[in-house]
Design a protein around this motif. Structure first.
Motif, PDB file in Angstrom:
ATOM      1  N   ASN A  23      42.473  76.578   3.956  1.00 50.87           N
ATOM      2  CA  ASN A  23      42.124  76.608   2.537  1.00 50.87           C
ATOM      3  C   ASN A  23      42.486  75.333   1.795  1.00 50.87           C
ATOM      4  O   ASN A  23      42.239  75.225   0.589  1.00 50.87           O
ATOM      5  N   GLY A  24      43.072  74.376   2.487  1.00 52.91           N
ATOM      6  CA  GLY A  24      43.318  73.076   1.884  1.00 52.91           C
ATOM      7  C   GLY A  24      44.480  73.008   0.925  1.00 52.91           C
ATOM      8  O   GLY A  24      44.572  72.058   0.132  1.00 52.91           O
ATOM      9  N   VAL A  58      49.344  72.265  -5.042  1.00 53.40           N
ATOM     10  CA  VAL A  58      48.618  72.394  -6.307  1.00 53.40           C
ATOM     11  C   VAL A  58      48.082  73.818  -6.455  1.00 53.40           C
ATOM     12  O   VAL A  58      47.656  74.455  -5.487  1.00 53.40           O
ATOM     13  N   SER A  59      48.096  74.333  -7.673  1.00 55.14           N
ATOM     14  CA  SER A  59      47.676  75.704  -7.965  1.00 55.14           C
ATOM     15  C   SER A  59      46.163  75.859  -7.807  1.00 55.14           C
ATOM     16  O   SER A  59      45.402  75.650  -8.740  1.00 55.14           O
ATOM     17  N   LYS A  91      55.361  81.186  -6.772  1.00 61.33           N
ATOM     18  CA  LYS A  91      54.209  80.723  -7.546  1.00 61.33           C
ATOM     19  C   LYS A  91      54.423  81.220  -8.970  1.00 61.33           C
ATOM     20  O   LYS A  91      54.408  82.412  -9.224  1.00 61.33           O
ATOM     21  N   TRP A  92      54.669  80.282  -9.872  1.00 58.95           N
ATOM     22  CA  TRP A  92      54.922  80.640 -11.258  1.00 58.95           C
ATOM     23  C   TRP A  92      53.641  80.519 -12.072  1.00 58.95           C
ATOM     24  O   TRP A  92      52.777  79.680 -11.797  1.00 58.95           O
ATOM     25  N   PRO A 173      52.423  74.783  -9.687  1.00 56.48           N
ATOM     26  CA  PRO A 173      52.222  74.754  -8.235  1.00 56.48           C
ATOM     27  C   PRO A 173      52.956  75.882  -7.510  1.00 56.48           C
ATOM     28  O   PRO A 173      53.930  76.455  -8.015  1.00 56.48           O
ATOM     29  N   LEU A 174      52.484  76.162  -6.300  1.00 49.34           N
ATOM     30  CA  LEU A 174      53.261  76.944  -5.351  1.00 49.34           C
ATOM     31  C   LEU A 174      54.392  76.058  -4.852  1.00 49.34           C
ATOM     32  O   LEU A 174      54.177  74.880  -4.569  1.00 49.34           O
ATOM     33  N   THR A 175      55.593  76.612  -4.758  1.00 51.11           N
ATOM     34  CA  THR A 175      56.723  75.820  -4.284  1.00 51.11           C
ATOM     35  C   THR A 175      57.454  76.527  -3.155  1.00 51.11           C
ATOM     36  O   THR A 175      57.521  77.760  -3.108  1.00 51.11           O
TER      37      THR A 175
END
Length: 215
Positions: A23-24, A58-59, A91-92, A173-175
Motif C-alpha cells: 500500500n506504499g 504519512v497519513s 495513529k492520531w 502520521p502513523l507512528t
C-alpha cells in the motif's frame, strides 16, 4: 480468508522502512535505528531510545481505518515510563485524540485504545504486566461493538464499544515507538513485525510467531 486480506500496512523492520502490504505506507526514520542482535523475527528489529526516536508514515487513505481493525506488534522494553507510559503503534486524529493505538500504561499493562465519534475514548487493557528485556506479541482487535486484546496469543480482556466509526481522518502520521509530537509517549526498547488490517482477525487466525502479513 487469507491473512493478507484487507492488510493495510505491514512492517517487518528487517533493516528497511518499506510497507510489505504493497500500500506504499513507507516509513521515515527520525532517530530510530535497526538492531540485528535483539530482534524477534527476521534479521532486524527497530530500536528506540525512549526520548525522541520514531518511525512514521504519512497519513494515507489505507491508514485511516474507521471500522473493524486489527493491530499487531512485537515489543521488547528496556525500561518503562512510570509516569505516562509509552506508545508502540499509534495513529492520531489530532494532537489530543488518538484514532487507534497500542501502548503500555505507566503500570506496565499493555492497552489498546480507540477514539470513537463523537469524542469517546475507549480502552481495553491486559491484566498481565510486562517485564523488561522480554519479547511480547500484542494484538488489539475491534470487531463491531467489541474490543479485545491478546498477549502472546492468549486472550486477556474485552470491552463493549459503540458502533460509531473510529476518528481517523486526520493528517497526523502513523507512528511506531512514539505517540504524537504533542504527546510523545516515547518507547525505550525494540519493536518488530508491526501490522494493520482493516478487519477483525478472528481468534486463532494470528498466532504467536506470526510475522506482519503472514510472510
Amino acid at each position: 480468508m487469507a491473512i493478507t486480506d484487507n492488510w493495510n500496512a505491514g512492517y517487518h523492520l528487517n533493516n528497511a522502512l518499506v510497507d510489505a502490504s504493497g500500500n506504499g505506507n513507507t516509513l521515515t526514520a527520525s532517530g530510530a535505528l535497526f538492531d540485528a542482535t535483539t530482534k524477534k523475527l527476521g534479521s532486524h528489529s527497530g530500536v528506540f531510545d525512549g526520548v525522541d526516536d520514531k518511525f512514521s508514515a504519512v497519513s494515507s487513505a489505507s491508514l485511516k481505518i474507521t471500522g473493524d481493525l486489527t493491530i499487531m506488534a512485537w515489543v521488547n522494553s528496556d525500561t518503562f515510563d512510570t509516569s505516562v507510559g509509552s506508545a508502540f503503534v499509534s495513529k492520531w486524529d489530532s494532537s489530543v485524540n488518538s484514532a487507534y493505538s497500542l501502548w503500555i500504561r505507566s503500570t506496565q499493562a499493555p492497552r489498546f485504545t480507540l477514539f470513537l465519534e463523537p469524542g469517546v475514548s475507549k480502552h481495553v487493557t491486559c491484566t498481565t504486566l510486562l517485564s523488561a528485556s522480554t519479547w511480547y506479541q500484542i494484538i488489539g482487535i475491534r470487531n463491531g461493538t467489541a474490543m479485545k486484546i491478546y498477549l502472546n496469543g492468549v486472550y486477556e480482556a474485552t470491552t463493549v464499544v459503540s458502533s460509531n466509526p473510529i476518528t481517523s481522518t486526520g493528517s497526523v502520521p502513523l507512528t511506531i515507538g512514539w505517540g504524537h509530537d504533542g504527546n510523545p509517549y516515547a518507547h525505550d526498547g525494540f519493536i518488530d513485525e508491526v501490522a494493520l488490517w482493516a478487519r477483525a482477525i478472528t481468534d486463532g487466525s494470528v498466532s504467536v510467531g506470526q510475522t506482519a502479513g503472514g510472510e
